[in-house]
Scaffold this motif. Structure first.
Motif, PDB file in Angstrom:
ATOM      1  N   LEU A  70       0.824  -1.209   0.000  1.00  0.00           N
ATOM      2  CA  LEU A  70       0.000   0.000   0.000  1.00  0.00           C
ATOM      3  C   LEU A  70       0.856   1.255   0.000  1.00  0.00           C
ATOM      4  CD1 LEU A  70      -2.842  -1.011   2.504  1.00  0.00           C
ATOM      5  CD2 LEU A  70      -3.041  -0.671   0.026  1.00  0.00           C
ATOM      6  N   ASN A  71       1.949   1.224   0.717  1.00  0.00           N
ATOM      7  CA  ASN A  71       2.827   2.397   0.784  1.00  0.00           C
ATOM      8  C   ASN A  71       3.514   2.677  -0.553  1.00  0.00           C
ATOM      9  OD1 ASN A  71       2.254   3.058   3.379  1.00  0.00           O
ATOM     10  ND2 ASN A  71       4.379   2.989   4.114  1.00  0.00           N
ATOM     11  N   LYS A  72       3.615   1.666  -1.407  1.00  0.00           N
ATOM     12  CA  LYS A  72       4.186   1.915  -2.728  1.00  0.00           C
ATOM     13  C   LYS A  72       3.250   2.758  -3.595  1.00  0.00           C
ATOM     14  CE  LYS A  72       6.945  -2.328  -2.935  1.00  0.00           C
ATOM     15  NZ  LYS A  72       7.143  -3.624  -3.631  1.00  0.00           N
ATOM     16  N   ARG A  73       1.950   2.658  -3.356  1.00  0.00           N
ATOM     17  CA  ARG A  73       0.984   3.433  -4.123  1.00  0.00           C
ATOM     18  C   ARG A  73       0.734   4.796  -3.477  1.00  0.00           C
ATOM     19  NH1 ARG A  73      -3.420  -1.451  -4.323  1.00  0.00           N
ATOM     20  NH2 ARG A  73      -2.045  -3.018  -5.315  1.00  0.00           N
ATOM     21  N   ARG A  74       0.555   4.759  -2.147  1.00  0.00           N
ATOM     22  CA  ARG A  74       0.290   5.997  -1.421  1.00  0.00           C
ATOM     23  C   ARG A  74       0.790   5.843   0.005  1.00  0.00           C
ATOM     24  NH1 ARG A  74      -5.825   7.901  -1.080  1.00  0.00           N
ATOM     25  NH2 ARG A  74      -5.836   6.068   0.246  1.00  0.00           N
ATOM     26  N   GLN A  75       1.295   6.899   0.546  1.00  0.00           N
ATOM     27  CA  GLN A  75       1.866   6.848   1.894  1.00  0.00           C
ATOM     28  C   GLN A  75       0.738   6.760   2.906  1.00  0.00           C
ATOM     29  OE1 GLN A  75       5.191   6.734   2.288  1.00  0.00           O
ATOM     30  NE2 GLN A  75       5.027   6.469   4.508  1.00  0.00           N
ATOM     31  N   ILE A  76       0.430   5.527   3.341  1.00  0.00           N
ATOM     32  CA  ILE A  76      -0.623   5.299   4.329  1.00  0.00           C
ATOM     33  C   ILE A  76      -0.024   5.016   5.710  1.00  0.00           C
ATOM     34  CG2 ILE A  76      -2.551   3.811   4.977  1.00  0.00           C
ATOM     35  CD1 ILE A  76      -3.127   3.425   2.032  1.00  0.00           C
ATOM     36  N   TYR A  77       0.989   4.160   5.745  1.00  0.00           N
ATOM     37  CA  TYR A  77       1.632   3.780   7.006  1.00  0.00           C
ATOM     38  C   TYR A  77       2.902   4.611   7.196  1.00  0.00           C
ATOM     39  CZ  TYR A  77      -1.369  -0.348   7.097  1.00  0.00           C
ATOM     40  OH  TYR A  77      -2.448  -1.185   7.124  1.00  0.00           O
TER      41      TYR A  77
END
Length: 310
Positions: free
Chosen positions: A127-134
């Motif tokens: 998920l972090n590769k697509r958008r910085q969530i964590y």
């Protein structure tokens, strides 16, 4: 007529002389072989048969005898149960240890927890590769959780190994309540009965095996240089009828001399699998000097180094 009679007598005398000469020659030729045979054997009289395999089985620990499985005269095999002490508590400990060692619940739980932690970390990184969530702190926490589950799985494996060792200890403790034979033989004495209390080291039963016997005696010190372990022996006992003849090997020649008698203790081991001889019988030990052990010593004595020193 007179001349013919004289001729016959002359022929008879010549024939008698020829026969006498032939007999004397045969005796003379046979004499060295008899002397040689005698010189190749030494006899040791007044020897005695004794046991090689005999043991008095004792209790390994203190306790109360629950059962005796043998009686005097019984034939038993190697590692056969002779007696057992009361061992109900030890048996219960073994069952508990076995159940604990067989359980793999902790290992399976650790593996599943590790799988979930790995999946959670993998999804967070995707998920972090697509958008910085964590945040970086949350990712580090997830990695720490995964490392923890890995260590927990390793700890579960280690604990199972410890439980397996505890099972082995419990099994060994239970075996210490058993008295077992150390070789195949015959029970000749039973010292205890069921219900009696025993201390550690107290005798329970005596077992002997007469399949091989020791023949022990004393040889004059003047003959000891001819005796070497490994030489073949023959043993003759006339204490029983018919006489017993056994064969074996010389096993021991003492390094010391009896100061009073000037004799040396020796003994040989013979095969008595047929049960012809018994411990306590007297016998004559015949040592054959022309066997490999004696030949080997003779070669050493005749080696070039020995001759050069002379």
């Amino acid at each position: 007529m007179i001349r013919l009679l004289f001729t016959n007598r002359t022929l008879a005398s010549s024939l008698l002389l020829a026969i006498t000469f032939t007999l004397q020659t045969s005796i003379a030729m046979a004499a060295p072989s008899q002397t040689e045979e005698t010189s190749a054997t030494r006899e040791i009289p007044d020897c005695t048969f004794t046991l090689v395999d005999h043991v008095t089985l004792a209790a390994e620990r203190a306790g109360v005898i629950r059962e005796i499985r043998v009686a005097e005269g019984d034939r038993i095999g190697n590692d056969e149960l002779v007696a057992r002490l009361a061992s109900e508590e030890a048996s219960a400990h073994l069952r508990l240890a076995r159940l604990a060692a067989e359980s793999d619940i902790a290992i399976r739980l650790a593996e599943k927890t590790q799988s979930v932690a790995f999946t959670e970390l993998q999804q967070a990184e995707e998920l972090n590769k697509r958008r910085q969530i964590y945040t970086e702190f949350e990712l580090r926490r997830l990695r720490l959780t995964l490392d923890k589950t890995i260590l927990e799985a390793q700890q579960a494996e280690h604990d199972r190994e410890l439980r397996t060792l505890e099972e082995a200890v419990a099994a060994a403790t239970l075996r210490s309540f058993e008295i077992r034979s150390t070789f195949a033989g015959t029970v000749v004495q039973v010292f205890r009965r069921p219900g009696e209390a025993v201390q550690q080291g107290e005798p329970i039963a005596r077992i002997v095996n007469t399949g091989r016997l020791k023949v022990e005696g004393f040889a004059p010190v003047q003959q000891i240089s001819d005796f070497h372990p490994g030489q073949k022996v023959s043993v003759v006992s006339t204490d029983v009828s018919p006489a017993v003849v056994l064969h074996g090997q010389l096993r021991f020649v003492d390094v010391s001399v009896q100061s009073v008698t000037q004799e040396v203790r020796i003994w040989a081991e013979v095969d008595n699998s047929a049960g012809l001889a018994r411990p306590g019988l007297s016998a004559t030990l015949r040592i054959h000097l022309d066997t490999p052990a004696a030949v080997h010593v003779s070669e050493m004595q005749a080696s070039p180094e020995t001759r050069s020193r002379k």
